[in-house]
Enzyme design. Structure first.
Site, short mmCIF file in Angstrom:
data_model
loop_
_atom_site.label_atom_id
_atom_site.label_comp_id
_atom_site.label_asym_id
_atom_site.label_seq_id
_atom_site.Cartn_x
_atom_site.Cartn_y
_atom_site.Cartn_z
N ILE A 156 0.84 -1.20 0.00
CA ILE A 156 0.00 0.00 0.00
C ILE A 156 0.87 1.25 0.00
O ILE A 156 0.61 2.20 -0.74
CB ILE A 156 -0.95 -0.01 1.21
N THR A 208 1.75 1.20 8.79
CA THR A 208 2.33 -0.01 9.33
C THR A 208 1.24 -0.95 9.83
O THR A 208 0.18 -0.50 10.26
CB THR A 208 3.30 0.28 10.50
N SER A 236 -3.91 2.97 8.74
CA SER A 236 -3.41 1.64 9.12
C SER A 236 -4.35 1.00 10.12
O SER A 236 -5.32 0.34 9.75
CB SER A 236 -1.99 1.75 9.68
N ARG A 237 -4.11 1.24 11.39
CA ARG A 237 -4.98 0.80 12.48
C ARG A 237 -4.98 1.90 13.54
O ARG A 237 -3.95 2.55 13.76
CB ARG A 237 -4.51 -0.51 13.10
N ASP A 261 -8.74 7.48 8.75
CA ASP A 261 -9.69 6.45 8.32
C ASP A 261 -9.87 5.40 9.41
O ASP A 261 -10.69 4.50 9.27
CB ASP A 261 -9.20 5.77 7.03
N GLU A 266 -13.74 1.69 17.22
CA GLU A 266 -14.58 1.78 16.02
C GLU A 266 -15.86 0.96 16.22
O GLU A 266 -15.78 -0.18 16.67
CB GLU A 266 -13.81 1.26 14.80
N HIS A 285 -13.45 4.04 8.29
CA HIS A 285 -12.64 2.87 7.92
C HIS A 285 -13.07 2.33 6.54
O HIS A 285 -13.44 1.16 6.40
CB HIS A 285 -12.74 1.77 8.97
N ILE A 286 -12.96 3.20 5.54
CA ILE A 286 -13.42 2.84 4.19
C ILE A 286 -12.28 2.43 3.26
O ILE A 286 -12.49 2.25 2.07
CB ILE A 286 -14.18 4.02 3.53
N GLY A 287 -11.07 2.27 3.80
CA GLY A 287 -9.88 2.06 2.96
C GLY A 287 -10.08 1.21 1.72
O GLY A 287 -9.78 1.63 0.61
N SER A 288 -10.61 0.00 1.89
CA SER A 288 -10.78 -0.92 0.75
C SER A 288 -12.23 -1.03 0.31
O SER A 288 -12.58 -1.93 -0.45
CB SER A 288 -10.26 -2.31 1.13
#
Length: 320
Positions: A156, A208, A236-237, A261, A266, A285-288
């Site tokens: 990524i 990371t 990431s997280r 994100d 959450e 949390h829409i990354g993917s």
């Protein structure tokens, strides 16, 4: 007799059909307090488990004596106790690479949205506040030709570097556990220490994985090293950042803004101060989260599952 597997996350029917060709499928679109007892009952003789987010530890594995493989529909696997899985002789897989470009698009969106204050100005227009020419107090900052620091130059991170280098003529700094020669050669990325990256970057992008070593990787000290004009991006997280330190850095003007994100908790709680800051862009949390990519991720996980149950090494086997 077909091996019994459990899918505990909503997936496309084509994915279920693919798995059903070789397996008996028990399907839970979403686990909750009502159906969790039924899930545990099915788990007693299940050989495969496919989904994302479920904590798979010794306690759960003790209730799954026949389990052979656990497949995450995600690139991250912090929900999996790899030591417990290894001790039980159970394979674990994830879905790397298929989501790289989609997450990188999200990250560039966060960079642009935060720098140019797009969500804030969108609401300003919709609220009827655009009554004359734009005053200087509403100006944002440039993205092109600035310095982007990427912490975690994996798949990524490399996809972000590609967009930033070729699309925005950005200078790329990166910090990683090991050198990434491909990123250095192709995107002109420069390897440096964490401290140097934080001091020099206009945009700091954290990418990371979440491990015991990366919990609170970015905290008070790291924010103090950044430029006051810096924008911090985290996709990431949430737990890789000391969220309280981030809030203080933003409140004190220690950094210019943030694009997030992910959060420690959450869904994020409404009383979280980050939600009331105009210089912070917040996403759920829409990354993917595009149909195309989520379908590819689920099908990749399904392929890992079917392959592993056929006594072969799955393509994306996680190794401790």
């Amino acid at each position: 007799m077909k091996p019994k597997i459990i899918v505990y996350k909503k997936v496309d029917k084509k994915v279920l059909e693919f798995i059903s060709e070789t397996c008996e499928v028990i399907y839970f679109e979403k686990l909750d307090s009502e159906n969790y007892p039924a899930f545990l009952e099915e788990l007693k003789d299940a050989q495969g488990l496919l989904g994302s987010g479920l904590k798979v530890d010794k306690e759960l594995l003790d209730q799954a004596p026949h389990l052979k493989i656990v497949c995450n529909i995600a690139v991250g696997y912090d929900n999996l106790d790899l030591t417990a899985l290894t001790e039980s002789g159970i394979m674990a897989t994830n879905t790397p690479d298929v989501l790289n470009d989609t997450v990188a698009d999200t990250i560039m969106g966060l960079i642009l949205s935060t720098a140019r204050r797009i969500p804030e100005l969108d609401q300003w227009v919709k609220n009827g506040q655009w009554e004359s020419g734009l005053e200087e107090k509403w100006f944002g900052v440039d993205v092109h030709h600035k310095v982007l620091g990427i912490i975690g130059m994996g798949g990524i991170g490399s996809a972000v570097a590609k967009r930033a280098h070729f699309g925005f003529d950005m200078e790329i700094l990166y910090h990683n556990r090991s050198r990434n020669g491909g990123a250095e050669e192709t995107y002109g990325a420069t390897y440096c220490s964490m401290e140097e990256l934080l001091r020099k970057s206009d945009y700091v992008c954290l990418m990371t994985p979440l491990t015991p070593e990366t919990v609170n990787l970015i905290g008070k000290r790291e924010f103090e090293l950044m430029k006051e004009s810096a924008i911090f991006i985290n996709a990431s997280r949430g737990k890789t950042v000391d969220e309280e330190a981030l809030i203080q850095a933003l409140q004190n003007g220690r950094i210019y803004g943030a694009g997030l994100d992910v959060f420690v908790q959450e869904p994020v709680q409404m009383e979280n101060p980050l939600l009331s800051m105009k210089n912070v862009v917040t996403l759920p949390h829409i990354g993917s989260a595009t149909y195309e990519t989520r379908y590819k991720m689920a099908m990749t996980a399904a392929t890992n599952l079917v392959t592993g149950l056929q006594e072969e090494n799955p393509p994306n086997l996680i190794k401790q």
